[in-house]
Scaffold this active site. Structure first.
Site, PDB file in Angstrom:
ATOM      1  N   ASP A 125      -2.782  12.070  -2.643  1.00 26.86           N
ATOM      2  CA  ASP A 125      -2.902  13.477  -2.987  1.00 26.86           C
ATOM      3  C   ASP A 125      -2.929  13.564  -4.512  1.00 26.86           C
ATOM      4  OD1 ASP A 125      -2.527  16.192  -3.543  1.00 26.86           O
ATOM      5  OD2 ASP A 125      -1.215  16.499  -1.813  1.00 26.86           O
ATOM      6  N   LYS A 173      -2.230  20.733  -9.363  1.00 25.77           N
ATOM      7  CA  LYS A 173      -1.488  21.756 -10.094  1.00 25.77           C
ATOM      8  C   LYS A 173      -0.506  21.110 -11.074  1.00 25.77           C
ATOM      9  CE  LYS A 173      -1.754  25.355  -6.541  1.00 25.77           C
ATOM     10  NZ  LYS A 173      -0.976  26.271  -5.670  1.00 25.77           N
ATOM     11  N   GLU A 193       0.878  -1.168   0.000  1.00 25.56           N
ATOM     12  CA  GLU A 193       0.000   0.000   0.000  1.00 25.56           C
ATOM     13  C   GLU A 193       0.915   1.217   0.000  1.00 25.56           C
ATOM     14  OE1 GLU A 193      -3.480   2.503   2.315  1.00 25.56           O
ATOM     15  OE2 GLU A 193      -2.471   0.874   3.391  1.00 25.56           O
ATOM     16  N   ASP A 206     -11.145   9.583  -3.957  1.00 26.28           N
ATOM     17  CA  ASP A 206     -12.317  10.451  -4.013  1.00 26.28           C
ATOM     18  C   ASP A 206     -12.128  11.538  -5.062  1.00 26.28           C
ATOM     19  OD1 ASP A 206     -10.247  11.540  -2.246  1.00 26.28           O
ATOM     20  OD2 ASP A 206     -11.632  13.211  -1.983  1.00 26.28           O
TER      21      ASP A 206
END
Length: 225
Positions: free
Chosen positions: A125, A129, A51, A161
């Protein structure tokens, strides 16, 4: 978290037998002793599952309980975070779990060719950008690293998500000719997602679901078994 609490956790990690913390220079020089030898660490030849960016290791721990015949390694650079997962694993006697404190960019120097059978990337994350593209865990550079360490037929899972991250990854895969095994933009409403994807939820995932935010999932493999 206070500095004293962080320091205590760092000290605990140094004593935990299930936390591996190689020095960056050691890894870069090719001197990391467990590369190509992870089977000796676990004492068996069971499939190894990673993971990446595991945080507190919630997914790592949950999967290890569901699949005792596999070995799980949570990878994260944040020592204060993996402390939680490592401590829980020790307290519950999870012998098929350990945590590796290192940068994910070094993953191909931490594991040998074909040494890994699955990779989970859970809620990374998205680095939206453009200048952060090189840090996205599914950019082409990272994909080549995963290709190098995965066994034939090995699977990469992405659960997020972020619709941006999901779409970006699909685009990269299609553009590179890498076959997508499964893709779903809303796994809790569309149906059909694998059970282990639905049954295992992190703290933040539960928060997203409470706010009715769709959770996406996709999986892919570089080669056939």
């Amino acid at each position: 978290m206070g500095s004293k609490n962080k320091l205590r956790r760092f000290q605990d990690n140094a004593s935990f037998k299930n936390v591996i913390q190689p020095q960056r220079d050691e890894v870069l020089k090719g001197d990391f002793v467990l590369r190509n030898r992870w089977a000796s660490y676990f004492g068996n030849t069971n499939p190894i599952v990673l993971e990446l960016g595991c945080g507190k290791g919630e997914y790592t721990l949950a999967l290890s309980m569901q699949n005792p015949g596999k070995n799980y390694i949570g990878v994260d650079i944040k020592g204060a975070r993996i402390w939680s997962g490592a401590k829980t694993a020790l307290e519950t006697g999870r012998v098929n779990v350990c945590f590796l404190r290192s940068q994910i960019e070094l993953i191909d120097l931490l594991f040998g060719p074909g040494e890994v059978h699955e990779i989970w990337i859970t809620f990374p994350d998205p680095q939206i950008k453009y200048k952060r593209t090189k840090h996205r865990l599914t950019n082409l550079e990272f994909l080549e690293k995963y290709r190098g360490i995965l066994a034939p037929g090995g699977t990469v899972h992405l659960k997020t998500d972020s619709e941006f991250m999901h779409g970006y990854t699909l685009g990269i895969l299609h553009g590179s000719g890498i076959p997508v095994t499964y893709s779903n933009h809303d796994i809790y409403h569309n149906g059909g997602a694998p059970a282990e994807v639905l049954e295992t939820q992190t703290f933040y995932e539960k928060m997203f679901l409470e706010s009715d935010k769709p959770i996406t999932y996709l999986s892919f493999s570089f080669t056939m078994p």
